[in-house]
Design a protein around this motif. Sequence first.
Motif, PDB file in Angstrom:
ATOM      1  N   SER A 171       0.816  -1.203   0.000  1.00 25.88           N
ATOM      2  CA  SER A 171       0.000   0.000   0.000  1.00 25.88           C
ATOM      3  C   SER A 171       0.856   1.263   0.000  1.00 25.88           C
ATOM      4  O   SER A 171       0.551   2.227  -0.689  1.00 25.88           O
ATOM      5  CB  SER A 171      -0.930  -0.010   1.221  1.00 25.88           C
ATOM      6  N   LEU A 172       1.943   1.235   0.779  1.00 25.99           N
ATOM      7  CA  LEU A 172       2.758   2.445   0.917  1.00 25.99           C
ATOM      8  C   LEU A 172       3.840   2.558  -0.146  1.00 25.99           C
ATOM      9  O   LEU A 172       4.055   3.615  -0.730  1.00 25.99           O
ATOM     10  CB  LEU A 172       3.430   2.467   2.295  1.00 25.99           C
ATOM     11  N   PHE A 173       4.535   1.435  -0.370  1.00 27.82           N
ATOM     12  CA  PHE A 173       5.742   1.514  -1.209  1.00 27.82           C
ATOM     13  C   PHE A 173       5.715   0.524  -2.372  1.00 27.82           C
ATOM     14  O   PHE A 173       6.738   0.242  -2.975  1.00 27.82           O
ATOM     15  CB  PHE A 173       6.988   1.231  -0.354  1.00 27.82           C
ATOM     16  N   GLY A 174       4.542  -0.012  -2.641  1.00 30.38           N
ATOM     17  CA  GLY A 174       4.444  -1.087  -3.629  1.00 30.38           C
ATOM     18  C   GLY A 174       4.910  -0.699  -5.012  1.00 30.38           C
ATOM     19  O   GLY A 174       5.316  -1.538  -5.806  1.00 30.38           O
ATOM     20  N   SER A 175       4.874   0.594  -5.335  1.00 27.42           N
ATOM     21  CA  SER A 175       5.276   1.002  -6.682  1.00 27.42           C
ATOM     22  C   SER A 175       6.745   1.381  -6.741  1.00 27.42           C
ATOM     23  O   SER A 175       7.223   1.836  -7.783  1.00 27.42           O
ATOM     24  CB  SER A 175       4.429   2.198  -7.136  1.00 27.42           C
ATOM     25  N   GLY A 176       7.453   1.160  -5.669  1.00 32.43           N
ATOM     26  CA  GLY A 176       8.825   1.649  -5.564  1.00 32.43           C
ATOM     27  C   GLY A 176       9.746   1.215  -6.684  1.00 32.43           C
ATOM     28  O   GLY A 176      10.577   1.985  -7.153  1.00 32.43           O
ATOM     29  N   ASN A 177       9.632  -0.027  -7.151  1.00 32.28           N
ATOM     30  CA  ASN A 177      10.559  -0.525  -8.159  1.00 32.28           C
ATOM     31  C   ASN A 177       9.961  -0.545  -9.551  1.00 32.28           C
ATOM     32  O   ASN A 177      10.542  -1.104 -10.466  1.00 32.28           O
ATOM     33  CB  ASN A 177      11.000  -1.951  -7.782  1.00 32.28           C
TER      34      ASN A 177
END
Lengths: 772, 440
Positions: free
Chosen positions: B188-194
């Motif tokens: 939810s918070l950092f799932g799109s980080g990569n």
Amino acid sequence: MSTGGLAMSWFFRRITMVIFIDAILLFFFGNCSKSFKLHDGQVSSSSTTFSRTTFAELYKNVFAPKCLSCHGADPKNLSANVDLSSYDKLIASNILQPYDPENSLLYTSIKAGYMPPGGHPLVATDQNLVKEWISAGALENESNGLTCTSGNAMHPRLSNYEYKTLIMDISNGQLTLNSITNLPELPTLFNYDTISEATIDKVTAEAYLKTAQELTPKILNLATIRNLCSANLTFKEKTWTNCGLPITNFIGQRLFRRPLRNTEVDTLKVVFDNSIAQGQQRITSSTLAIQGFLNGFGSDSKGAYIAGWAYDPDWPERNIEVQLFIKLKDTSGLGTFVRTALADQPRPDVNSVMGTTGNQGFVIPIPSTYLNGQNYTAAVAAVGTANNAILPSSATAGATSVDFAFNSNLNAPEVTGEFDRVFQDAIENTIVALLMSPNFLYKMEYFPDGFLANEQGFKLAARLSLALGSTYPDDALWALAQNNTLSHSSLESEAQRLLTKYSSRFSTNFAGQWLGFRRQLLSDDSNSLPYALAMESKLVFEQILLVDKPIGQLLEPGFTYLNATAASHYALSGGSSNSDFTQVSSSARGGLMSQAQFLARTATINESHPIKRGIWVLDSILCRQLPALGQATFEEIAQAQAQIDPNASVLDKMAFHRNAGARCSTCHNQIDPIGLALENYDRNGQYRSAYSNGKPVVANLTFNGSLVSNPSELAAVFGQSNEFRSCVKKKMGAYFLGVNPVAPGGCGQFIPENASLKSVTINTVLQAVEGK
Amino acid sequence: MNRLSRRLLLKNMSLTLSLPVLNNFCSFSEAFAAGTGRSHFIGVFFPNGSYFPANDAIGSWHWNDNSGVLYPLTTGADAVKSNVMVVRKIYSGFSGIDPHWQNCAGFLSCKKINLDLLNVRCGKSIDQTIADTKSTPLRSIEVGGPYYHQHLLTDHPNYSHLYMNRIAWKTDSQALTPFTDPYALFNSLFGSGNQSQRQIKYLMNRKKSILDHVVGELVTIKNRTSAEGKLALENYETGLRDIEKGLSIDTQSCTTPGSPTKSYSDMNLNYIDRVQQLQRMIVFAMKCGLTNVATIMYAPAVSGDITYSGDLGNGLAHHDVAHHGGIGDEINRLKAVNQMHLGLLKHLLNLLKTQQILSQTLVLYGTDMSDGNLHLEQNIPMLLCGESSDLKFGQEINFSSAQPHSKLLKSVLSLSNVSADKVGEGALETTADLNSSLLT
């Protein structure tokens, strides 16, 4: 006696006793008989009548003439706050324990002669009338035996079990309950998640969304769904009409438990169309070519293969589809298409060099037909670029039987794989939208005005099907709903049919939550002991349901179901393996209170716990509500605990608790007879006649006036009692209708002794479905 | 004036909430660090109270007791005693209501729970009052213990299980569900980080298209249902809009804490790691300016199923050892549970310190009762934590008379520069705070 009780006895003494012996005798003997009208050998909701002593009779003949002057005639001047002027006020006065006159101040004060005061006790006949009335459950009136008072009408959301079962049925069993994870835990009401609260907040919605997104590809991969959209269609032919609509209708009407309305179909088409447009735009805006490499040919114990890697720089984590082509060496063209594969294998070396994450490796098996001693050339095309570029190769790989040369400059055929993915994304979006829809997540009755007249049949069908089978209406029920021809009698016959069809699910979901074994049944390893014991509980319940046995037999069925693990645990014969649950005749096992799943769950890690067992039985088997413990009670418990001799026998320890004060005895008079009678079962539910220190197991207390010195006597007393039968009905009332099972009144005050579990189930579910 | 469409509004929001503004939020936080007030708040709840010998108001909460539960805070190179203030003589609760339920649901509001099944409500909690004043991309983050506690018996038939499982209440009738799974929170918070920008945009558009559709359905349906149903559907709609809002948040510039790696499917295994992962994500989200407010439930009220066996070895469940009955082994087990939780608090404080935001943060750590064996609601252990010279961190605050928990909540609000006329209700209602005793 409590302060309140003493005050009450003082007021009772002021009552002038008026005796109408003849009238009471006539009334009593004229009304204490029971009459049952049975239909086809069963108790039916519409055909059962009975009569019993009721509050109205007691009021007319005893309370009004002899008690009311102090206890109700003047509401502003109530003696000891005891008001006998109505049933509700009597219940609120807290001097009554239904089924248990000896623990009811109403009766004990009369029996001891405190009431009425002034040295004029009630005659024995009147006393017996009060006692009989309490013993029979303290009925308010004679018409509400099988009828539930209106419930909380709180059935808004699908439970997780219903959600999973619906999906499982759509998949025709190819997806299992355990293949659906991440659903948020739901609050329960009276321990049933069928009546959970309605609010879905952000975190819960996010969990639903994640579940829907994970689930949708699995659903769309099912053969039944794929058959709705021909595999031979090109991308351009995979239109909403050809593919989107039939799939959406198929899944949608099952999820919504009714046909989709035209307006709903139109808005879902918008989701589909938007997604197609987004996908096409994504392809045309691709900026970077797919990268990849063929590392070569290899072979292992599984056979020959081609290995390499491929990824899309625009979307490195996505697994690229690759296609294998093979031709005879030194012939022209790309060769014959052999198969596709996903580049989804770990390649940490690629990640390290290219700075990517995810899995981009592929290993494509070479069919054995090519391993024939001739030399072939292979090419691998990465799908998803404009020309589906053929991957460069490291070198020519040699082999004794094949010679794979990798050609990097061949023209690829037109491949529609990427566009197929666009369609897949669009239809996935549409299904996710269905799974997130309030029409799926909420139940129909939550939208009272949301039904068109021709949908009423679906509303009834959906309620019935969810209540018994936790799923959407099957074809037969659907047909009745479609014709809007569901009458009371057709609903009753459908309920009979569905209860047979879904007996396993109903036993799992209703009995599993009532008796606390569902978690083990759904989560434990099927070779484990907890699973075996949970199955025992489920199968005994299911069998009594299916063969139409009286409710009382739940306590002493005379049989049980054991697989190899459970049989070993009980030292009985049983199934030959863990998948073989065999019915075993036993007078000592199978009953609700002799099942190890309950006995072990209410023990500590070291020893049986008679208090926990007693409390659980009072709550779950008799629907009795013990007073909530306050600070003063906890202090009293602590003082008692500090004084108990740790070496005393269990019997003596319990007696010490019971006699430690008025607060203690109120509960322990009920808890201890049950807990002690079950002491013949150790913490694991195995039978014992003596404790590990050699002291014999002894129980010597009475419950409702009967000595219960062992589990068998306890089961016999409960089995003959309306209190247990009534409690089963109350639990169903909680499950189907949200009626508080331990509140006075409610469902099932009196259930005939020969009422079957099945008939009471059908009776209750029909009340829930029809709203009566 | 033309009415803005919701879609256009969201589109503009996605621009508004892009990276430059996140940087502004960080600046906003830093401004508070300069001493104008504390910008961050974390409420931490643990259930079942603690061990209190008879007639001992402090119980096992002595600073200098090596076997006491505070021991983890005071030892080691990473000791945090100087960041912790022990506030004594706090009481809470309402007569006749079980403290397990009441003092969990009302932990951050001191409002009375409603014992009416059709009307589940408590009171807006102070974390949400603080969140009202913060314009962060995420309003708040709620995380919770390992499972949802459901009471096995119906002996509390009018008590909603929500009361045992929620401490954050956005409104009187809307409790906020905590994340219990570190993987879910991470995604939810950092799932799109990569992910690449193109991928993020495509996935975001896909989700938005779905959410737009469902919101549209909700709007249609809610006009055809009861007031109760309408409220529930509006809450669902709000939840979906919050997700939509979250889609627009760009976390690619954030330092991410690293994805969890362990399995959390068994509630009794990897408990410490589970909570540490959740705490780490909260702190990183705060550091990045995603939110300024969070609540943590180390476990739900009662916690009758959890034994923490993976970390503490086999033993009785938490609630069972709280009702220890004076038995030594069970008292020691309860102390071990309390110490483990204080070890987790220490972990949280050190994370905040490492990320250099402890000075901007107030952490309120407390429970539902003092003596779990007797359900006593006086002398409830409460800790106020942070890093600044204006508060008496490192000290014990003892009052001459008992103080309602609501006064402590009022202090948290005022120390966070949030004004409130009063806190709590009934016997717990107060317009006063404890600042004069808490401030140096």
